[in-house]
Design an enzyme around this catalytic site. Structure first.
Site, PDB file in Angstrom:
ATOM      1  N   SER A 297       0.829  -1.196   0.000  1.00 24.31           N
ATOM      2  CA  SER A 297       0.000   0.000   0.000  1.00 24.31           C
ATOM      3  C   SER A 297       0.872   1.258   0.000  1.00 24.31           C
ATOM      4  CB  SER A 297      -0.951  -0.039   1.206  1.00 24.31           C
ATOM      5  OG  SER A 297      -1.906   0.993   1.128  1.00 24.31           O
ATOM      6  N   ASP A 618      -8.453  -3.407  -6.660  1.00 25.42           N
ATOM      7  CA  ASP A 618      -8.443  -4.281  -5.483  1.00 25.42           C
ATOM      8  C   ASP A 618      -9.342  -3.752  -4.372  1.00 25.42           C
ATOM      9  OD1 ASP A 618      -7.088  -2.141  -4.404  1.00 25.42           O
ATOM     10  OD2 ASP A 618      -5.244  -3.232  -3.932  1.00 25.42           O
ATOM     11  N   HIS A 671      -7.498  -5.428  -1.030  1.00 26.52           N
ATOM     12  CA  HIS A 671      -6.284  -4.662  -0.784  1.00 26.52           C
ATOM     13  C   HIS A 671      -5.441  -5.192   0.376  1.00 26.52           C
ATOM     14  CE1 HIS A 671      -3.689  -1.199  -1.141  1.00 26.52           C
ATOM     15  NE2 HIS A 671      -3.907  -0.848   0.100  1.00 26.52           N
TER      16      HIS A 671
END
Length: 716
Positions: A297, A618, A671
């Site tokens: 991320s 995602d 995610h």
């Protein structure tokens, strides 16, 4: 007949009536008496009879004399208590609610007890009984193949997933020294929410600590193995690496305070220096083997910043030299990387919303904005998150060139059908064929923010817009003296807010101007640490400043031709791409803009749901942001990749859990849940054990990322 004889007959009749069980039946039996009475006497007798019947209905013979006596005693006690002035407690709605909550808690604790009491293998046994034998975890599978620990591994957590603990606080935080304020159980959030918000916020001018408060990142693998009890982040990957021989000496969690800007993590905590030192130590103590870095991320952007920092000369950089990355890094395996930002960050900074919060506000209008339990919740969250400089690192980069203009965007061909795509039909699902043209014709992903569904669909030639940039911020909205918390919207005034809505549609370029208009203090700090454009000439001296280091379109990769860069992310989940907004009614302490959840498309394949346009991704990062750099920007030798570092795209098609016993799924592309995806774990472990991108099979693509990338005109 004398009055005396009439009275005697009436008494005789009533005595018979009183012994009877049914007055009507006795009335019929006494017809001989009735015939001898006059009309007036009949009338008197009739009313007396009615009175007797009603008393018979009210009076019932006690079935249980003892119980009757007990009831009389209770009545006496109730009367006595009422005389004394005592209130008699009756079962209320609150009692019912408390009973229901207690029942739920009791059931929960009972199930938790059973879960802890049962053997550890029991859930797996049940799952296998339902779905058949489960596949071996990747670590077990690869150990059977003979893979063993080789390259040291460095984890770089993303935003919000790393734990933060208190080292110094105000009086309200007594007893919380070195207790987690972020991560874990979040107990202090429930116990003292205002105190928690105060300590999690940073200084609005400097972006660093507020006076008297020090919150610091948790260190070690425990910093981000679990976000909360039972909610894994890195724990599954760590456990699978341990299966092939990894332990703490060959794994390092590069924890940092994800709230502050990337360069400030070095200024305040020396986080970048500690990452550099630990990588050097791991290489030295593992026989000179280079590290495999695994950012996730926002950690992807943070490590991109690190690679420029470590090569740059001191004092701005780490002084490692231009060959530091080539000597110490084998591969960078980016998971869910928002290389070019995420539209979700715009909604978060603009109105502290995303799809889920917007829907919640619809179900409970005004609940989050009002003074609930002593909090104006959204206002407090907005004030807090706008002090976190890191959130500005994920504002979309590349402007209209990457994200599209008012009437064009590269990823408009995405099929938004909610139907599950078959594994062998993933490519055709995204083709821009005749069937998909019908619901794509009114999609304008380039308009990140539109005020009204009609504005979102209207051609730009028909848009009548008034420029907000030169608008004066007029009189105050209302009396804000009663507001629990101040936000910058209180300074905009009615004219300023109206100017924002009159512009009607915002693209990636104009969104930056919008944020400067509505949040000038926040963006002033952001401008000092981040940049969002496309470099014209990377040889320009200005690009040596750290504000450009986390933007892949304004910096170059290290001079490390043997290094590999992977972009690994989930696909097949509708991901927030653009928003339809509306102006909320004025109130004293309101946030004036809100996602219009009433805006929806006309069929099940629509990309517009609850005021949010979706594209492939995602669930957090669109494919366009996660994949473009490895698909085109860094592919081969380009001005952004002058040494020709090899890049690979590894996409993981999302498949939800087959049942509840599967938890968050072993094929998830979401995610965070992707960190438990068996295919992804296997790819990482193979590279850590010595494999290359070619050994993995090169690119694995399910989306249209290469086709979309070709639509973007960018000088390479």
């Amino acid at each position: 007949m004398t009055r005396h004889s009439e009275t005697a007959k009436l008494i005789q009749f009533l005595q018979v009536q009183d012994r009877a069980t049914c007055p009507i039946r006795q009335l019929r039996a006494s017809s001989s008496i009735n015939e001898q009475l006059s009309f007036s006497q009949h009338l008197k007798l009739f009313f007396r009879l009615l009175n007797t019947m009603s008393s018979v209905r009210r009076r019932k013979a006690p079935a249980n004399p003892v119980r009757n006596e007990e009831e009389k005693e209770k009545e006496k006690k109730v009367k006595a208590r009422s005389i004394k002035g005592e209130k008699i407690k009756r079962w209320s709605c609150m009692d019912s609610c408390c009973w229901f909550v207690g029942l739920i808690c009791s059931i929960w604790w009972f199930l938790l007890f059973l879960y802890n009491a049962m053997p550890a293998s029991f859930p797996q046994y049940v799952a296998e009984a339902i779905t058949g034998p489960l596949p071996d975890p990747p670590g077990v599978k690869l150990r059977k193949e003979g893979l063993m620990v080789k390259h040291p591994v460095v984890f770089v957590p993303g935003i919000v997933t790393g734990g933060l603990e208190l080292w110094e606080g105000r009086q309200c935080a007594d007893g919380l020294f070195r207790k987690r304020l972020w991560g874990g159980t979040f107990g202090e959030l429930y116990k003292r929410p205002l105190c928690w918000v105060e300590h999690m916020s940073l200084d609005n001018e400097t972006g660093l600590d507020r006076p008297g408060i020090r919150v610091r990142p948790v260190s070690g693998l425990v910093a981000a193995d679990y976000f909360a009890p039972g909610y894994f982040v890195w724990a599954v990957l760590i456990a699978n690496l341990a299966r092939i021989g990894y332990e703490e000496k060959s794994m390092y969690m590069a924890a940092y305070d994800w709230r502050i800007s990337f360069q400030n993590t070095e200024v305040r905590d020396r986080s970048l220096s500690r990452i550099k030192s630990n990588i050097e130590l791991m290489v030295a103590t593992n026989g000179g083997k280079k590290v495999v870095v695994i950012p996730h991320s926002m950690g992807v952007l943070y490590f991109l910043h690190f690679m420029k920092w470590v090569e740059a000369p001191a004092p701005m950089g780490g002084g490692g030299g231009s060959d530091w990355c080539a000597k110490h890094i084998k591969a960078v395996m980016n998971i869910g990387g928002p290389f070019l930002g995420v539209p979700k960050s715009v909604a978060g900074l603009f109105s502290i919303e995303a799809r889920d919060i917007a829907v919640a506000r619809t179900f409970a209008p005004g609940f989050l904005e009002k003074d609930v339990f002593g909090l104006q919740t959204l206002q407090h969250l907005m004030r807090m998150t706008r002090t976190w400089d890191s959130t500005m690192s994920m504002i979309p980069k590349g402007g209209d060139t990457i994200w599209g203009s008012l009437d064009w965007s590269p990823d408009v061909s995405y099929n938004c059908s909610v139907k599950k795509r078959k594994n062998n039909d993933t490519h055709s699902a995204f083709q821009n064929d005749k069937e998909s043209i019908g619901f794509m014709k009114n999609i304008n992903y380039g308009r990140l923010i539109s005020f009204g569904k009609d504005i979102a669909e209207l051609h730009s030639s028909k848009l009548e817009r008034l420029d907000f940039r030169g608008a004066l911020k007029g009189r105050n909205l209302a009396n804000t003296s009663n507001c629990d918390v101040w936000t910058e919207y209180h300074d905009m005034g009615v004219e300023g807010i109206k100017a924002v809505t009159d512009y009607k549609a915002y693209t990636a370029d104009s969104v930056l101007d919008l944020l400067h208009f509505v949040a000038p203090k926040m963006m002033k700090r952001g401008d000092a640490h981040f940049s969002y454009g496309i470099a014209d000439d990377l040889a320009d001296e200005k690009y040596k400043h750290y504000k450009y280091w986390s933007n892949p379109l304004e910096t170059t990769l290290p001079n490390a031709p043997d290094m590999e860069i992977y972009s690994m992310y989930g696909v097949g989940i509708p991901t927030e791409r653009a928003y339809v907004y509306k102006l909320t009614p004025q109130s004293e302490c309101h946030i004036p803009f809100q996602i219009d959840t009433s805006a929806n498309g006309g069929n099940e394949d629509t990309c517009l749901r609850d005021g949010v346009y979706s594209s492939d991704g995602d669930e957090t990062v669109p494919v366009l942001s996660a994949g473009f750099m490895c698909a085109k920007g860094w592919r081969g030798i380009t001005r952004f990749n002058p040494s020709g570092i090899r890049t690979f795209i590894r996409e993981y098609d999302h498949a939800p859990p087959a049942n509840l016993l599967e938890g968050r799924g072993t094929q998830s592309g979401a995610h965070v849940d992707i960190l438990g995806n068996f295919a992804l774990l296997e790819d990482i472990i193979r590279v850590a054990a010595g494999a290359s991108g070619e050994d993995l099979g090169g690119d694995r693509v399910h989306s249209d990322i290469f086709k979309w990338s070709e639509k973007i005109i960018l000088d390479l």
